[in-house]
Design a protein around this motif. Structure first.
Motif, PDB file in Angstrom:
ATOM      1  N   UNK A   1      -3.916  -3.281   1.802  1.00  0.00           N
ATOM      2  CA  UNK A   1      -3.184  -4.219   2.627  1.00  0.00           C
ATOM      3  C   UNK A   1      -1.981  -3.510   3.216  1.00  0.00           C
ATOM      4  N   UNK A   2      -1.845  -3.605   4.529  1.00  0.00           N
ATOM      5  CA  UNK A   2      -0.660  -3.102   5.220  1.00  0.00           C
ATOM      6  C   UNK A   2      -0.136  -4.235   6.090  1.00  0.00           C
ATOM      7  N   UNK A   3       1.182  -4.442   6.056  1.00  0.00           N
ATOM      8  CA  UNK A   3       1.809  -5.507   6.848  1.00  0.00           C
ATOM      9  C   UNK A   3       2.982  -4.919   7.603  1.00  0.00           C
ATOM     10  N   UNK A   4       2.944  -5.035   8.920  1.00  0.00           N
ATOM     11  CA  UNK A   4       4.050  -4.542   9.743  1.00  0.00           C
ATOM     12  C   UNK A   4       4.366  -3.083   9.497  1.00  0.00           C
ATOM     13  N   UNK A   5       3.347  -2.274   9.261  1.00  0.00           N
ATOM     14  CA  UNK A   5       3.552  -0.852   9.008  1.00  0.00           C
ATOM     15  C   UNK A   5       3.850  -0.511   7.559  1.00  0.00           C
ATOM     16  N   UNK A   6       4.016  -1.514   6.692  1.00  0.00           N
ATOM     17  CA  UNK A   6       4.261  -1.275   5.264  1.00  0.00           C
ATOM     18  C   UNK A   6       2.929  -1.256   4.518  1.00  0.00           C
ATOM     19  N   UNK A   7       2.599  -0.127   3.924  1.00  0.00           N
ATOM     20  CA  UNK A   7       1.395  -0.018   3.093  1.00  0.00           C
ATOM     21  C   UNK A   7       1.724  -0.624   1.730  1.00  0.00           C
ATOM     22  N   UNK A   8       1.056  -1.717   1.388  1.00  0.00           N
ATOM     23  CA  UNK A   8       1.322  -2.387   0.116  1.00  0.00           C
ATOM     24  C   UNK A   8       0.364  -1.976  -0.982  1.00  0.00           C
ATOM     25  N   UNK A   9      -0.515  -1.014  -0.695  1.00  0.00           N
ATOM     26  CA  UNK A   9      -1.376  -0.459  -1.724  1.00  0.00           C
ATOM     27  C   UNK A   9      -2.738  -1.116  -1.810  1.00  0.00           C
ATOM     28  N   UNK A  10      -3.439  -0.781  -2.895  1.00  0.00           N
ATOM     29  CA  UNK A  10      -4.819  -1.244  -3.110  1.00  0.00           C
ATOM     30  C   UNK A  10      -4.834  -2.448  -4.037  1.00  0.00           C
ATOM     31  N   UNK A  11      -5.738  -3.383  -3.751  1.00  0.00           N
ATOM     32  CA  UNK A  11      -5.943  -4.576  -4.560  1.00  0.00           C
ATOM     33  C   UNK A  11      -7.390  -4.611  -5.020  1.00  0.00           C
ATOM     34  N   UNK A  12      -7.639  -5.259  -6.145  1.00  0.00           N
ATOM     35  CA  UNK A  12      -8.992  -5.322  -6.701  1.00  0.00           C
ATOM     36  C   UNK A  12      -9.781  -6.514  -6.205  1.00  0.00           C
TER      37      UNK A  12
END
Length: 141
Positions: free
Chosen positions: A14-25
């Motif tokens: 997940x990336x929001x507004x250029x911020x990579x928030x990492x991987x989710x399961x």
């Protein structure tokens, strides 16, 4: 059978507004619903017209065990608390080898809920965090 039809384990980034928030399961809620209005025309008793109305988008919920990426979500939420502004983002489904399966552009994301982990030393369950987001629409990329 080709290997791109079924993926046994899928990760979501997940990336929001250029911020990579990492991987989710897990990722649930990728969906839309078209509201239908029925219109009965006078003199036509065989059917009613089905007129499409507004589209509503379901909230998306992502979960994962607590990792170093948990701080990325905390930083993003801290920015949003300062000024709530809908931003576009992207969700990418990945195979275990991290090659992309499919991706969606998510329009106008705002956070709805973040649930931090519960730490219980008597349980062997992983500490899990949950992020729920609302949005204004999805587009395949």
């Amino acid at each position: 059978m080709t290997d791109d039809i079924f993926a046994t384990s899928v990760f979501f980034t997940l990336a929001i507004g250029g911020n990579d928030l990492g991987a989710f399961h897990t990722c649930t809620g990728l969906g839309a619903e078209v509201q239908i209005e029925q219109f009965a025309e006078g003199g036509n008793n065989g059917f009613a017209w089905q007129l499409p109305g507004r589209i509503t988008w379901t909230n998306i919920t992502l979960t994962r065990p607590v990792t170093a990426d948990t701080t990325k979500v905390a930083r993003w939420l801290d920015q949003v608390i300062q000024r709530v502004e809908p931003k576009d983002g992207e969700i990418v489904a990945l195979k275990p080898d991290l090659s992309p399966i499919v991706s969606w552009q998510v329009l106008g994301i705002v956070p709805v809920r973040w649930q931090g982990p519960s730490f219980d030393p008597t349980s062997s369950q992983a500490a899990v965090e949950t992020l729920e987001i609302a949005h204004e629409g999805l587009r395949p990329t």
